[in-house]
Design an enzyme around this catalytic site. Structure first.
Site, mmCIF file in Angstrom:
data_model
loop_
_atom_site.group_PDB
_atom_site.id
_atom_site.type_symbol
_atom_site.label_atom_id
_atom_site.label_comp_id
_atom_site.label_asym_id
_atom_site.label_seq_id
_atom_site.Cartn_x
_atom_site.Cartn_y
_atom_site.Cartn_z
ATOM 1 N N LYS A 22 4.049 -1.160 10.996
ATOM 2 C CA LYS A 22 5.314 -1.778 10.564
ATOM 3 C C LYS A 22 5.663 -1.349 9.141
ATOM 4 C CE LYS A 22 5.214 -6.067 8.754
ATOM 5 N NZ LYS A 22 5.874 -6.143 7.428
ATOM 6 N N ASN A 23 4.689 -1.417 8.235
ATOM 7 C CA ASN A 23 4.984 -1.144 6.821
ATOM 8 C C ASN A 23 5.263 0.336 6.540
ATOM 9 O OD1 ASN A 23 4.790 -3.806 6.250
ATOM 10 N ND2 ASN A 23 2.903 -3.686 5.045
ATOM 11 N N ARG A 131 7.707 -12.163 -6.454
ATOM 12 C CA ARG A 131 8.038 -10.794 -6.028
ATOM 13 C C ARG A 131 9.339 -10.264 -6.635
ATOM 14 N NH1 ARG A 131 6.381 -10.326 0.278
ATOM 15 N NH2 ARG A 131 5.824 -8.222 -0.271
ATOM 16 N N ASP A 317 -3.147 -7.484 2.200
ATOM 17 C CA ASP A 317 -2.690 -7.870 3.539
ATOM 18 C C ASP A 317 -3.857 -8.142 4.494
ATOM 19 O OD1 ASP A 317 -0.087 -7.724 2.761
ATOM 20 O OD2 ASP A 317 0.389 -5.861 3.802
ATOM 21 N N ARG A 409 6.747 -11.193 13.387
ATOM 22 C CA ARG A 409 7.336 -10.230 12.447
ATOM 23 C C ARG A 409 6.498 -8.957 12.384
ATOM 24 N NH1 ARG A 409 7.919 -12.007 6.607
ATOM 25 N NH2 ARG A 409 8.460 -9.806 6.596
HETATM 26 C C1 UD1 Z 1 4.287 -4.066 0.295
HETATM 27 C C2 UD1 Z 1 3.961 -4.453 1.723
HETATM 28 C C3 UD1 Z 1 3.229 -5.790 1.753
HETATM 29 C C4 UD1 Z 1 1.989 -5.720 0.867
HETATM 30 C C5 UD1 Z 1 2.336 -5.230 -0.533
HETATM 31 C C6 UD1 Z 1 1.114 -4.982 -1.411
HETATM 32 C C7 UD1 Z 1 5.765 -3.467 2.992
HETATM 33 C C8 UD1 Z 1 6.993 -3.661 3.795
HETATM 34 N N1 UD1 Z 1 5.213 -4.555 2.461
HETATM 35 O O1 UD1 Z 1 5.136 -5.072 -0.229
HETATM 36 O O2 UD1 Z 1 2.856 -6.064 3.101
HETATM 37 O O3 UD1 Z 1 1.408 -7.005 0.760
HETATM 38 O O4 UD1 Z 1 3.068 -3.985 -0.455
HETATM 39 O O5 UD1 Z 1 0.252 -4.094 -0.791
HETATM 40 O O6 UD1 Z 1 5.276 -2.344 2.862
HETATM 41 N N2 UD1 Z 1 6.213 -6.325 -8.344
HETATM 42 C C9 UD1 Z 1 6.819 -6.497 -9.552
HETATM 43 N N3 UD1 Z 1 8.043 -5.877 -9.765
HETATM 44 C C10 UD1 Z 1 8.629 -5.103 -8.816
HETATM 45 C C11 UD1 Z 1 7.979 -4.926 -7.578
HETATM 46 C C12 UD1 Z 1 6.769 -5.552 -7.375
HETATM 47 O O7 UD1 Z 1 6.309 -7.193 -10.431
HETATM 48 O O8 UD1 Z 1 9.728 -4.574 -9.067
HETATM 49 C C13 UD1 Z 1 4.918 -7.014 -8.094
HETATM 50 C C14 UD1 Z 1 4.958 -7.948 -6.882
HETATM 51 O O9 UD1 Z 1 5.466 -9.218 -7.226
HETATM 52 C C15 UD1 Z 1 3.504 -8.008 -6.502
HETATM 53 C C16 UD1 Z 1 3.008 -6.591 -6.830
HETATM 54 O O10 UD1 Z 1 3.959 -6.042 -7.735
HETATM 55 O O11 UD1 Z 1 2.800 -8.938 -7.271
HETATM 56 C C17 UD1 Z 1 2.885 -5.682 -5.627
HETATM 57 O O12 UD1 Z 1 4.105 -5.686 -4.919
HETATM 58 P P1 UD1 Z 1 4.614 -4.428 -4.079
HETATM 59 O O13 UD1 Z 1 3.506 -3.427 -4.006
HETATM 60 O O14 UD1 Z 1 5.925 -3.989 -4.597
HETATM 61 O O15 UD1 Z 1 4.795 -5.088 -2.645
HETATM 62 P P2 UD1 Z 1 5.941 -4.808 -1.587
HETATM 63 O O16 UD1 Z 1 6.358 -3.394 -1.642
HETATM 64 O O17 UD1 Z 1 6.966 -5.877 -1.680
#
Ligand code: UD1
Length: 431
Positions: A22-23, A131, A317, A409
């Protein structure tokens, strides 16, 4: 609302075919916004998040055709989607869709790169943490976009196109790396992404973008160098196997005992999980198209300490699932969550099944209990829900997991896959 009922205590024997990730599929589908050509994706998982993203892409003007619902074994690994974004008819990604699934916000960079503007809802907080989107926004601003936040929307413009830039992420973000990687493919000049995430799903995206004509160096490393092109073309690509689904069923075999062969996947995608399971006393054998996970139901699970980290570390995850396993260990386990600030909502639910867990800030001390006992529990997010299913497989008596739309999901036909290995599990249709 549907629920899942499990009568636990049965060892599992059989084969489970792993679905496409999915991801990985979500960003691959978003990449179709970068070209007028057709992007054909195979091995598409049949889960609710994919349908949500199809809705979003269609309202941007993408024509989507899904083929091959499932084959005679019930497997949907032959499922493909064709996505053609000949014309972008709307640059707005509405709150109603993005709030359901944060990955919807990934359209920001590609829309901006393709047509010079985008209005994308802020995804908002979710159960596992706040997030934020700052890394996405700062990166796009460095590439020349102007962005303002208004009434819950990110409103971005780059009327003269995006320009290549050197961007160093303050912290590792999967989504920000994917968003900027896609945008950089159509930017003018060279973009360098430093401290980029190295998750295999990003490498999958790099491979699709390369097949679409993009010039990207450094795949699989923390430094991606992208030389922008005026346009990309269509491509055919197959989605990588789901490493989180692979790890989840590996833990199912570990917690219930028995022997499960996982096919259509790769052991190297779950090395950190395999390492933990082997320390816990679970036996893992690598095969040509996956792995075999086994544990004699009479042999004990040992406690192992776990720290979640960006890839190649232990995945966040997979944190809830390993916690479920540690609740039935003979020792103790310290589980520390470093990625999300609030990812222990499964703890009170596991406690309802008799688990012994104490949370101190970002760490949870799990002490093995004498045995879990089934009870009604509530799913709170995708991975938390599946940890309750795993615990239910080990618990005596009946466990009923409510609110399973979270599971739908991200897990395709979960109850069918487990039932085929001998689990006493079924879905109870809600009203
Ligand atoms: C993706 C995965 C999710 C997984 C996560 C971490 C998908 C669709 N989802 O989520 O299943 O749990 O990676 O492996 O692929 N952050 C910031 N600023 C930003 C973006 C992120 O501070 O602009 C922080 C987030 O709050 C979090 C950390 O960075 O604490 C990691 O988030 P991120 O790697 O971006 O997760 P996702 O891409 O949302």
């Amino acid at each position: 609302m549907d629920s899942i009922r499990i009568r636990g205590g049965k060892p599992l024997y059989g084969t489970i075919e792993i679905s496409g990730a999915k991801n990985a599929a979500l960003p691959l589908m978003v990449a179709s916004l970068l070209t007028e050509g057709t992007v054909n994706l195979g091995n598409l998982p049949h889960v609710a998040d994919i349908s949500t993203l199809i809705n979003l892409l269609c309202q941007h003007g993408v024509k989507a055709h899904l083929n091959g619902e499932s084959n005679e074994n019930g497997s949907s690994n032959g499922r493909t989607i064709s996505l053609t974004a000949e014309e972008i008819t709307s640059t707005e990604a509405p709150y109603e869709i993005v709030r359901k699934m944060r990955a919807g916000a990934l359209v920001l960079g590609p829309l901006l790169a393709r047509v010079g503007k985008a209005k994308v809802s802020l995804p908002g907080g979710c159960a596992i943490g706040t997030r934020p989107m700052n890394l996405h926004l700062e990166g796009l601003e460095a590439m020349g976009a102007t962005i303002k936040i208004d009434a819950g929307y990110m409103i971005a413009e780059a009327p003269n196109g995006l320009k290549g830039a050197e961007i160093r992420f303050d912290s590792v973000s999967v989504g920000a790396t994917e968003d900027l990687l896609m945008a950089a493919c159509l930017a003018e000049g060279v973009t360098i992404l430093d401290n980029a995430a190295r998750e295999p799903e990003i490498t999958d995206l790099v491979h699709l973008l390369q097949a679409m004509g993009a010039d990207i160096d450094g795949e699989g490393t923390e430094r991606l160098v992208i030389t922008g092109k005026p346009r990309l073309h269509g491509a055919n690509y197959s989605v990588m196997p789901d490493r989180i689904e692979t790890g989840t069923y590996a833990i199912a075999a570990a917690i219930a005992g028995g022997r499960i062969e996982l096919t259509n996947t790769r052991a190297d995608l779950v090395s950190s999980v395999v390492e933990v399971l082997e320390h816990a006393g679970v036996s893992i054998e690598t095969t040509d198209n996956g792995l075999i996970v086994s544990r004699d139901p009479a042999s004990p699970i040992k406690g192992v300490d776990i720290l979640t980290q960006p890839y190649p570390g232990y995945p966040t995850d997979m944190q809830a699932q390993i916690m479920a396993l540690m609740t039935v260990s003979t020792g103790a386990s310290m589980i520390t969550e470093t990625i999300f600030e609030n990812r222990f909502m499964h703890v009170p639910e596991l406690t309802r099944l008799g688990a012994n867990i104490n949370v101190h800030g970002r760490s949870a001390m799990v002490r093995g209990s004498d045995g879990l006992v089934g009870a009604p529990v509530m799913a709170t997010d995708l991975r938390a829900s599946v940890s309750l299913v795993l615990a239910g497989l080990a618990a005596s008596g009946e466990t009923v997991i409510n609110r399973v739309y979270h599971l739908d999901r991200g897990y395709e036909r979960l109850e069918e896959k487990l039932a085929a290995c001998g689990a006493d599990i079924c879905r109870v249709q809600g009203s």
